[in-house]
Design a protein around this motif. Structure first.
Motif, PDB file in Angstrom:
ATOM      1  N   PRO A   1      -0.250  -3.590  -7.629  1.00 44.73           N
ATOM      2  CA  PRO A   1      -0.368  -4.932  -6.935  1.00 44.73           C
ATOM      3  C   PRO A   1       0.608  -4.719  -5.689  1.00 44.73           C
ATOM      4  CG  PRO A   1       1.032  -4.497  -9.254  1.00 44.73           C
ATOM      5  CD  PRO A   1       0.785  -3.176  -8.669  1.00 44.73           C
ATOM      6  N   LEU A   2       1.486  -4.079  -5.308  1.00 41.73           N
ATOM      7  CA  LEU A   2       1.531  -4.891  -4.302  1.00 41.73           C
ATOM      8  C   LEU A   2       1.026  -4.492  -3.334  1.00 41.73           C
ATOM      9  CD1 LEU A   2       5.244  -3.422  -4.097  1.00 41.73           C
ATOM     10  CD2 LEU A   2       5.445  -5.616  -4.830  1.00 41.73           C
ATOM     11  N   GLY A   3       0.646  -3.538  -2.885  1.00 44.29           N
ATOM     12  CA  GLY A   3      -0.837  -3.295  -2.770  1.00 44.29           C
ATOM     13  C   GLY A   3      -1.728  -4.382  -2.277  1.00 44.29           C
ATOM     14  N   LEU A   4      -2.160  -4.696  -3.409  1.00 43.78           N
ATOM     15  CA  LEU A   4      -2.880  -6.050  -3.270  1.00 43.78           C
ATOM     16  C   LEU A   4      -2.766  -6.703  -3.012  1.00 43.78           C
ATOM     17  CD1 LEU A   4      -4.298  -5.801  -6.911  1.00 43.78           C
ATOM     18  CD2 LEU A   4      -5.871  -4.226  -5.217  1.00 43.78           C
ATOM     19  N   LEU A   5      -1.064  -7.417  -3.200  1.00 44.90           N
ATOM     20  CA  LEU A   5      -1.017  -8.600  -1.684  1.00 44.90           C
ATOM     21  C   LEU A   5      -0.989  -8.868  -0.702  1.00 44.90           C
ATOM     22  CD1 LEU A   5       2.416  -9.220  -4.542  1.00 44.90           C
ATOM     23  CD2 LEU A   5       0.579 -11.196  -4.032  1.00 44.90           C
ATOM     24  N   ALA A   6      -0.307  -7.502  -0.455  1.00 42.89           N
ATOM     25  CA  ALA A   6      -0.328  -6.756   0.897  1.00 42.89           C
ATOM     26  C   ALA A   6      -1.726  -7.273   1.731  1.00 42.89           C
ATOM     27  CB  ALA A   6       0.258  -5.120   1.239  1.00 42.89           C
ATOM     28  N   VAL A   7      -2.460  -6.747   1.777  1.00 42.46           N
ATOM     29  CA  VAL A   7      -3.860  -6.738   1.752  1.00 42.46           C
ATOM     30  C   VAL A   7      -3.883  -8.528   1.118  1.00 42.46           C
ATOM     31  CG1 VAL A   7      -6.425  -6.542   1.429  1.00 42.46           C
ATOM     32  CG2 VAL A   7      -5.104  -4.637   1.111  1.00 42.46           C
TER      33      VAL A   7
END
Length: 252
Positions: free
Chosen positions: A232-238
């Motif tokens: 989720p943090l990776g998706l948010l970062a994108v």
């Protein structure tokens, strides 16, 4: 910061006011996951490759799936505001940039918390119990809401890209396969090797596995909590910066 928070709260209250004007839509959003739980638990259920009680395996998977579903409501609300010129009107006012998006996501998160509470209450009424203790329970709920928050910003970005409510249907066609191509209903080890690998790499599957572990449910495996946080943090970062950038370029 105070100015931005005040504007964001104003936009959140605007979204919450829609609940009172559209009670049927709110009820549908709350009842639909319950219907899926009952349908798969008692009509379609079986749980290929699942050891133990299927309901204990199913409930955490349904909770994770519910956090992935519902993006259509977010997208429709954003595209309607775009189509009717509401967002252009807000952008012409002395308002913090991005307050509309923050308010939208905050209101959707409140609805997600309510939906999660309803589904947990129904699961408890059916006999499901979390066996991982208070800390495990709170950790599982935290992972579910983190996953939901990431999915909301994906929906907001896609809505800003689509621009029209009619185009939301194209996203609906994609959400269902992604949601069902997970371990929400069956153990990937019972699937063909190639399909099981795809399912295990699904971010939804990572969240479901970690939540099962924290709940002490069948299908849980230690070591997946980190992946359930990183995805989720990776998706948010994108998608968070993409959504903010897209919003800032509207009407240019």
């Amino acid at each position: 910061m105070t100015y931005a928070l005040t504007d964001s709260w104003t936009m959140t209250r605007r979204e919450l006011a829609r609940w009172g004007r559209q009670p049927a839509a709110v009820a549908v959003n709350l009842v639909f996951p319950v219907m899926l739980l009952l349908m798969f638990g008692y009509l379609v259920g079986g749980g290929r490759g699942v050891s133990g009680e299927y309901l204990d395996f199913l409930v955490p998977g349904m909770l994770a799936l519910t956090m992935a579903f519902g993006l259509e409501g977010t997208m429709i609300a954003v595209t309607h505001d775009l189509d009717k010129g509401v967002i252009d009107r807000f952008r012409s006012m002395p308002m913090a940039n991005g307050a509309v998006l923050v308010g939208r996501s905050a209101a959707d998160m409140l609805q997600s918390v309510l939906g999660l509470a309803v589904l947990l209450a129904v699961a408890a009424a059916l006999g499901w119990r979390a066996q991982g203790g208070p800390a495990g329970f709170l950790g599982a709920v935290g992972l579910l809401l983190l996953f939901r928050f990431a999915m909301l910003w994906i929906g907001i970005h896609l809505a800003l890209v689509a621009g029209k409510p009619e185009l939301v249907q194209a996203v609906q066609i994609l959400v269902w396969p992604v949601g069902f191509l997970s371990n929400a209903f069956a153990d990937p080890r019972s699937m063909p090797d190639w399909l099981g690998t795809v399912v295990q790499w699904n971010p939804l599957s990572q969240t479901a596995t970690a939540v099962r572990d924290l709940f002490g449910s069948p299908g849980g495996e230690p070591g997946h909590v980190g992946a359930a946080v990183v995805w989720p943090l990776g998706l948010l970062a994108v998608f968070f910066p993409l959504a903010v950038r897209r919003f800032s370029r509207l009407s240019r």
